[in-house]
Design an enzyme around this catalytic site. Structure first.
Site, PDB file in Angstrom:
ATOM      1  N   GLY A  14     -52.588  48.745 -23.569  1.00 48.97           N
ATOM      2  CA  GLY A  14     -52.278  49.132 -22.186  1.00 48.97           C
ATOM      3  C   GLY A  14     -53.323  48.608 -21.227  1.00 48.97           C
ATOM      4  CB  ALA A  15     -55.655  45.828 -21.517  1.00 43.66           C
ATOM      5  CB  SER A  16     -51.006  44.971 -18.276  1.00 46.32           C
ATOM      6  OG  SER A  16     -50.301  46.196 -18.312  1.00 46.32           O
ATOM      7  CB  SER A 139     -53.108  63.630 -20.673  1.00 45.64           C
ATOM      8  OG  SER A 139     -52.809  64.314 -19.472  1.00 45.64           O
ATOM      9  CE1 TYR A 152     -48.616  61.074 -20.503  1.00 45.52           C
ATOM     10  CE2 TYR A 152     -49.361  63.099 -19.453  1.00 45.52           C
ATOM     11  CZ  TYR A 152     -49.576  61.775 -19.803  1.00 45.52           C
ATOM     12  OH  TYR A 152     -50.764  61.154 -19.466  1.00 45.52           O
ATOM     13  CE  LYS A 156     -51.119  60.767 -23.027  1.00 49.93           C
ATOM     14  NZ  LYS A 156     -51.712  59.487 -23.449  1.00 49.93           N
TER      15      LYS A 156
HETATM   16  P1  NAP Z   1     -50.285  52.870 -16.251  1.00 49.72           P
HETATM   17  O1  NAP Z   1     -50.886  52.268 -15.041  1.00 49.72           O
HETATM   18  O2  NAP Z   1     -48.837  53.185 -16.249  1.00 49.72           O
HETATM   19  O3  NAP Z   1     -50.641  51.932 -17.498  1.00 49.72           O
HETATM   20  C1  NAP Z   1     -50.069  52.135 -18.738  1.00 49.72           C
HETATM   21  C2  NAP Z   1     -50.424  50.978 -19.636  1.00 49.72           C
HETATM   22  O4  NAP Z   1     -49.685  51.151 -20.861  1.00 49.72           O
HETATM   23  C3  NAP Z   1     -50.013  49.649 -19.028  1.00 49.72           C
HETATM   24  O5  NAP Z   1     -50.972  48.667 -19.311  1.00 49.72           O
HETATM   25  C4  NAP Z   1     -48.712  49.348 -19.754  1.00 49.72           C
HETATM   26  O6  NAP Z   1     -48.558  47.942 -19.878  1.00 49.72           O
HETATM   27  C5  NAP Z   1     -48.958  49.978 -21.121  1.00 49.72           C
HETATM   28  N1  NAP Z   1     -47.675  50.255 -21.766  1.00 49.72           N
HETATM   29  C6  NAP Z   1     -46.695  51.095 -21.322  1.00 49.72           C
HETATM   30  N2  NAP Z   1     -45.621  50.983 -22.139  1.00 49.72           N
HETATM   31  C7  NAP Z   1     -45.936  50.078 -23.093  1.00 49.72           C
HETATM   32  C8  NAP Z   1     -45.236  49.516 -24.188  1.00 49.72           C
HETATM   33  N3  NAP Z   1     -43.965  49.847 -24.462  1.00 49.72           N
HETATM   34  N4  NAP Z   1     -45.850  48.596 -24.964  1.00 49.72           N
HETATM   35  C9  NAP Z   1     -47.122  48.214 -24.694  1.00 49.72           C
HETATM   36  N5  NAP Z   1     -47.835  48.693 -23.664  1.00 49.72           N
HETATM   37  C10 NAP Z   1     -47.240  49.614 -22.863  1.00 49.72           C
HETATM   38  O7  NAP Z   1     -51.011  54.238 -16.631  1.00 49.72           O
HETATM   39  P2  NAP Z   1     -52.543  54.744 -16.601  1.00 49.72           P
HETATM   40  O8  NAP Z   1     -52.576  55.844 -15.624  1.00 49.72           O
HETATM   41  O9  NAP Z   1     -53.502  53.622 -16.491  1.00 49.72           O
HETATM   42  O10 NAP Z   1     -52.580  55.408 -18.060  1.00 49.72           O
HETATM   43  C11 NAP Z   1     -53.387  54.949 -19.140  1.00 49.72           C
HETATM   44  C12 NAP Z   1     -53.535  56.100 -20.116  1.00 49.72           C
HETATM   45  O11 NAP Z   1     -54.196  57.194 -19.461  1.00 49.72           O
HETATM   46  C13 NAP Z   1     -52.203  56.657 -20.635  1.00 49.72           C
HETATM   47  O12 NAP Z   1     -52.311  56.978 -21.998  1.00 49.72           O
HETATM   48  C14 NAP Z   1     -52.022  57.926 -19.813  1.00 49.72           C
HETATM   49  O13 NAP Z   1     -51.237  58.892 -20.477  1.00 49.72           O
HETATM   50  C15 NAP Z   1     -53.454  58.379 -19.650  1.00 49.72           C
HETATM   51  N6  NAP Z   1     -53.681  59.289 -18.512  1.00 49.72           N
HETATM   52  C16 NAP Z   1     -53.565  58.859 -17.233  1.00 49.72           C
HETATM   53  C17 NAP Z   1     -53.836  59.764 -16.193  1.00 49.72           C
HETATM   54  C18 NAP Z   1     -53.772  59.369 -14.741  1.00 49.72           C
HETATM   55  O14 NAP Z   1     -53.973  60.247 -13.874  1.00 49.72           O
HETATM   56  N7  NAP Z   1     -53.508  58.111 -14.387  1.00 49.72           N
HETATM   57  C19 NAP Z   1     -54.169  61.083 -16.479  1.00 49.72           C
HETATM   58  C20 NAP Z   1     -54.264  61.485 -17.807  1.00 49.72           C
HETATM   59  C21 NAP Z   1     -54.020  60.576 -18.818  1.00 49.72           C
HETATM   60  P3  NAP Z   1     -47.166  47.122 -19.716  1.00 49.72           P
HETATM   61  O15 NAP Z   1     -46.312  47.868 -18.740  1.00 49.72           O
HETATM   62  O16 NAP Z   1     -47.655  45.796 -19.246  1.00 49.72           O
HETATM   63  O17 NAP Z   1     -46.603  47.081 -21.087  1.00 49.72           O
END
Ligand code: NAP
Length: 251
Positions: A14-16, A139, A152, A156
């Site tokens: 999920g590095a994108s 999370s 979700y 988690k």
């Molecule tokens: P995000 O911007 O939606 O990024 C999610 C990443 O996961 C993207 O790089 C996406 O890449 C990748 N991904 C999603 N579906 C995928 C698939 N089918 N195959 C491969 N890669 C996939 O979300 P984020 O907020 O940065 O979240 C990162 C992590 O932090 C997650 O585990 C999330 O649950 C956790 N988190 C986030 C928050 C918050 O407030 N943002 C809070 C608590 C926990 P592609 O779409 O390019 O595949």
């Protein structure tokens, strides 16, 4: 504080964009050779161009039931032995009670749990060979519910349980396994929601009331810094932990 990851190979799923991008950048700037995994090849290539130490890009879909398999094979082939595995890829879909769908549940569990466990499992010999470590991105939803987050939150919770159990299984080989539970982060999933029309100002002030630490939302860098600590040798006696990085929200 910066950590020294020179000579280390690090995988970030999920590095994108969002939190994963910040984690990859932080590990690379600390000296690691990073392997960037996600579906969005263009975003990964763009990020790779901006990072030092010859990063590797692997396009992978971790929603498909066996997505872990070609991903693990490509990691071993293109990166080599793994010192640090950051399981960050995650999805969240809002389906309140009575509206949970099979497709929504399967997608959430597949990306957030199934592929996370199977990818870690497939790379465990590699991690053992380097006495490496794993950081799972969980999370605060695992600790405290919110409307529509049934799948979700369950996913988690599973990540936290998996983290503790995997730390026991791999501990005898010197491999540490920890997790970070972010609070509300002003990036990633929230950025996507704001870009799609969710009222940023209203949402931020509503959530701020729940954050003891100055009502401040977290940044992707806050999470990347915590990952860097857990992944570093400075945390070499820390395993089986879920570290909440949430401004005290769950306190
Ligand atoms: P995000 O911007 O939606 O990024 C999610 C990443 O996961 C993207 O790089 C996406 O890449 C990748 N991904 C999603 N579906 C995928 C698939 N089918 N195959 C491969 N890669 C996939 O979300 P984020 O907020 O940065 O979240 C990162 C992590 O932090 C997650 O585990 C999330 O649950 C956790 N988190 C986030 C928050 C918050 O407030 N943002 C809070 C608590 C926990 P592609 O779409 O390019 O595949």
């Amino acid at each position: 504080m910066t950590y020294d990851f020179s000579g280390k190979n690090a995988v970030v799923t999920g590095a994108s964009r969002g939190i994963g991008e910040a984690i990859a950048r932080t590990l690379a700037e600390g000296g690691a050779r990073v392997c960037l995994v996600a579906r969005s090849a263009d975003a990964l290539e763009k990020l790779a161009k901006s990072l030092p130490n010859d990063p590797v890009v692997i396009r992978a879909d971790l929603a498909s039931s066996d997505g872990w398999k070609p991903t693990a094979e490509a990691i071993v082939e293109q990166l080599g032995p793994v010192d640090i595995l950051v399981n960050n890829a995650g999805v969240s879909n809002r389906e309140p009670a009575g509206e949970v769908t099979e497709d929504g549940l399967d997608l959430t569990l597949s990306v957030n749990v199934r592929n996370l466990i199977l990818l870690t499992n497939a790379l465990s010999d590699s991690l053992k060979s380097r006495r490496g470590n794993v950081v799972n991105i969980s999370s605060i939803s695992a600790f405290s519910g919110s409307i529509g987050q049934i799948a979700y939150a369950a996913s988690k919770g599973a990540v936290n349980s998996m983290t503790r159990n995997m730390s026991i299984d791999l501990g005898r080989s010197g491999v540490r396994v920890n997790a970070i539970a972010p609070g509300v982060i002003d990036d990633g999933m929230w950025k996507t929601a704001f870009d799609a029309g969710l009222d940023r100002e209203k949402t931020m002030s509503r959530m701020a009331k729940l954050i003891p630490l100055e009502g401040r939302w977290g940044s992707a860098q806050n999470i990347a810094d915590a990952v860097a600590f857990l992944a570093s040798d400075k945390a070499n006696y820390v395993t089986g932990q879920v570290l909440r990085v949430d401004g005290g929200m769950i306190a």
